[in-house]
Design an enzyme around this catalytic site. Structure first.
Site: not given
Ligand code: G3H
Length: 478
Positions: A158, A253, A287
Site C-alpha cells: 500500500n 508494523e 493500516c
Molecule cells: O498502511 C500503513 C501505513 O503506515 C499508514 O500510513 O497513515 O500515512 O496512511 P498513513
C-alpha cells in the site's frame, strides 16, 4: 525477455539465473502489467555477501557524506515523481494524486532523515564511575551509536515507495547496508525508487533490491544468517517472521482495527469528514484507516446521516482518473472483503448503501448496527467497507477497542479534553488521535502498534535509533 524488469545488486541491474519472472497484475484491468525477476536463493546469498562487505566501508564513511548522498537521492526521487507515481497507479491502483504525494513525501522523509541522522548520531554520552556505590572516579565510559550491519527491509503493497524509504534512509544514515525485498504489487515502483539511489552514487552493493516469489525467497531472506535487522510492514506474515527470525532486532508494523470513538459533544461535521477520509482514502487500504466507528447512541443517527451524505460525493472508478475509490489490490482481497460483507448481511447489519462490486472495484459501504458477533466488528477488511457499532457508554467503546487483538491507533472525537485524555489513557493502542482520524505522519512522529499490530516504534528518529546499537569504550585509570 526484455520486458522483465531487472533486479538490483552490486550496483548493477541483473537478470535472474532462474529464467523465471513474477507477473504483476494491474488491479484495475486485471491483466499483467509488468514482470519482475524471480530471484533464486543463490542470488539472495550473493546479495547478502556483498551487503556485508559494502557495509564495512560505508560505516567508515563520514556521517556528513552519508547525509549528503541521502539529500542527493531525495532530490532525484522528487525529480522522478511522475514515472514512479505512474507505476503506483498501474501496480496498486492508488489514485493518481495520492501516488504523486507518496513519492514527494518519500523525498522529504529521506532529507529529514539525513538531517536527523547528522544530529543524533553526532552525539554520544560520557559517564564517570563514582556515581555508582563502591566506585572511585577511575572509569570513564564513552558511548556512541554504531550500525547493526545488514538491514532487511520489507515494505507492503500500500506504500511500496514510502514504506521502503522509511526503512532505507534510517538504515543508511546510521551506517548499515540495505537489502530491499519489495512487495510484488509495487515492485516496479520500488525498482524505480532504488534507481534514484543508484543515480545518487551510493557505493556498489550498499543497496540491493531483490524481487521474487515469497514462497521461494521469503523465509530464506528473513531467516538468512547474514541479516542483522528486519524492518517489516504488512499483515500476518509479520507474525510468522517474528517467530522464525533469529536473534536480530525486529521492527514490525502489522495490521490495525483503528476505532473511532464519538462522544455526544463532538463536532459532528468534523466527525463525519474524518470518518470518510479515515475510512475510505485509498479505499480503506491503510493500516491506519478508521476500521470501526463506536458512536454514542444519542448522536448515532445524525453521524450516520452525515457520513452517508459525504460518502455520496466520493468518486468511484479508475486510479488514472484520480477517483477516490479505486479497485482493491487483488481479486483475493476483494473476495475477502465480500466475505465480511456477506457475513454482516446474514447477521442483519443495516446496509446504508447497496453492496456493489465489479471486478476488484468495491463501492464504498457503511454498515450500521453492527454487533460483536459479526466478523466485520473485529476483522480488518482492508477495503472500502466500514462498520458502525452504537454504544451506550464510553466504557463500552473502550472495552470494544481493547478487546481487539490489534492495537495500532485509535481516535476520539469530543470537545472535552479531560474526557479525551482519560479515554486516551484507557485505550490500548500505540497512538490515540484526539479530534482527527488516525495517521502515521508527519513522518517524524513516533509510530507504533501494540499486540498484533507490531513490535518496536517507527518514525524517523526511532527508526535511526533502532537501526543502531550502543557501543561503549571504558577508559580505566590506574
Ligand atoms: O498502511 C500503513 C501505513 O503506515 C499508514 O500510513 O497513515 O500515512 O496512511 P498513513
Amino acid at each position: 525477455d526484455g520486458d522483465v524488469y531487472k533486479y538490483y545488486a552490486d550496483g548493477e541491474w541483473k537478470k535472474s539465473s532462474s529464467g523465471k519472472a513474477v507477473a504483476i497484475t494491474n488491479p484495475t484491468t486485471r491483466t499483467t502489467q509488468y514482470k519482475v525477476q524471480a530471484c533464486t536463493q543463490q542470488e539472495v546469498n550473493k546479495v547478502m555477501e556483498i551487503a556485508k562487505i559494502a557495509q564495512k566501508s560505508w560505516a567508515k564513511t563520514p556521517l556528513w557524506k552519508r547525509a549528503e548522498l541521502l539529500h542527493k537521492a531525495a532530490g532525484i526521487l522528487k525529480e522522478h515523481k511522475i514515472p514512479i507515481a505512474e507505476a503506483l497507479v498501474k501496480e496498486i491502483a492508488k489514485p493518481a494524486k495520492d501516488s504523486l504525494t507518496e513519492v514527494v513525501r518519500s523525498g522529504d522523509l529521506v532529507s529529514y532523515c539525513a538531517e536527523e541522522g547528522v544530529r543524533i548520531l553526532g552525539e554520544g554520552t560520557f559517564l564517570v564511575s563514582d556515581s555508582f556505590p563502591g566506585n572511585e572516579r577511575t572509569k570513564y565510559c564513552l558511548t556512541s551509536k554504531i550500525p547493526l550491519g545488514v538491514v532487511l527491509a520489507i515494505p507492503p503493497f500500500n506504500y511500496p515507495v514510502n514504506l521502503a524509504v522509511s526503512k532505507i534512509a534510517p538504515a543508511l544514515i546510521a551506517g548499515n547496508s540495505l537489502v530491499l525485498k519489495p512487495p510484488t504489487q509495487g515492485a516496479v515502483a520500488c525498482l524505480h525508487m532504488v534507481h534514484c539511489f543508484h543515480l545518487a552514487g551510493f557505493p556498489k552493493g550498499l543497496i540491493s533490491c531483490i524481487t521474487g516469489k515469497g514462497s521461494e525467497i521469503g523465509d530464506f531472506l528473513t531467516m538468512h544468517p547474514g541479516v542483522n535487522c528486519i524492518s517489516f510492514t504488512g499483515g500476518d506474515t509479520g507474525i510468522a517472521i517474528s517467530k522464525k527470525a533469529g536473534m536480530v532486532p525486529l521492527q514490525m508494523e502489522l495490521g490495525g482495527k483503528d476505532a473511532c470513538i464519538v462522544l455526544e459533544d463532538a463536532d459532528l461535521d468534523l466527525v463525519a469528514a474524518n470518518i470518510v477520509k479515515g475510512g475510505f482514502s485509498y479505499s480503506g487500504q491503510r493500516c491506519t484507516a478508521v476500521k470501526v466507528v463506536l458512536v454514542m447512541e444519542s448522536v448515532a443517527d445524525e453521524v450516520v446521516e452525515k457520513v452517508k451524505s459525504r460518502m455520496a460525493t466520493l468518486t468511484i472508478g479508475r486510479p488514472e482518473d484520480d477517483c477516490d475509490i479505486t479497485p482493491v489490490v487483488s481479486e483475493s482481497s476483494a473476495n475477502f472483503i465480500e466475505g465480511l460483507v456477506m457475513d454482516a448481511k446474514e447477521k442483519e447489519a443495516t446496509f446504508c448503501q447497496e453492496y456493489k462490486r465489479e471486478g476488484n472495484l468495491i463501492w464504498p459501504l457503511l454498515l450500521d448496527n453492527v454487533r460483536p458477533d459479526m466478523r466485520i466488528a473485529w476483522e480488518e477488511p482492508f477495503g472500502p467497507v466500514l462498520p458502525v457499532i452504537r454504544i451506550a457508554s464510553i466504557e463500552e467503546g473502550i472495552h470494544h477497542c481493547n478487546a481487539s487483538n490489534f492495537g495500532l491507533q485509535g481516535c476520539i472525537f469530543t470537545n472535552d479534553i479531560n474526557k479525551a485524555m482519560l479515554i486516551s489513557d484507557a485505550m490500548e493502542t500505540g497512538t490515540v488521535q484526539i479530534n482527527s482520524s488516525p495517521a502515521r505522519g508527519p513522518d517524524h512522529f513516533p509510530f507504533q502498534g501494540i499486540k498484533d499490530s507490531g513490535i518496536g516504534s517507527q518514525g524517523i528518529t526511532n527508526s535511526i535509533n533502532m537501526m543502531t546499537k550502543v557501543k561503549s569504550t571504558v577508559i580505566n585509570l590506574p
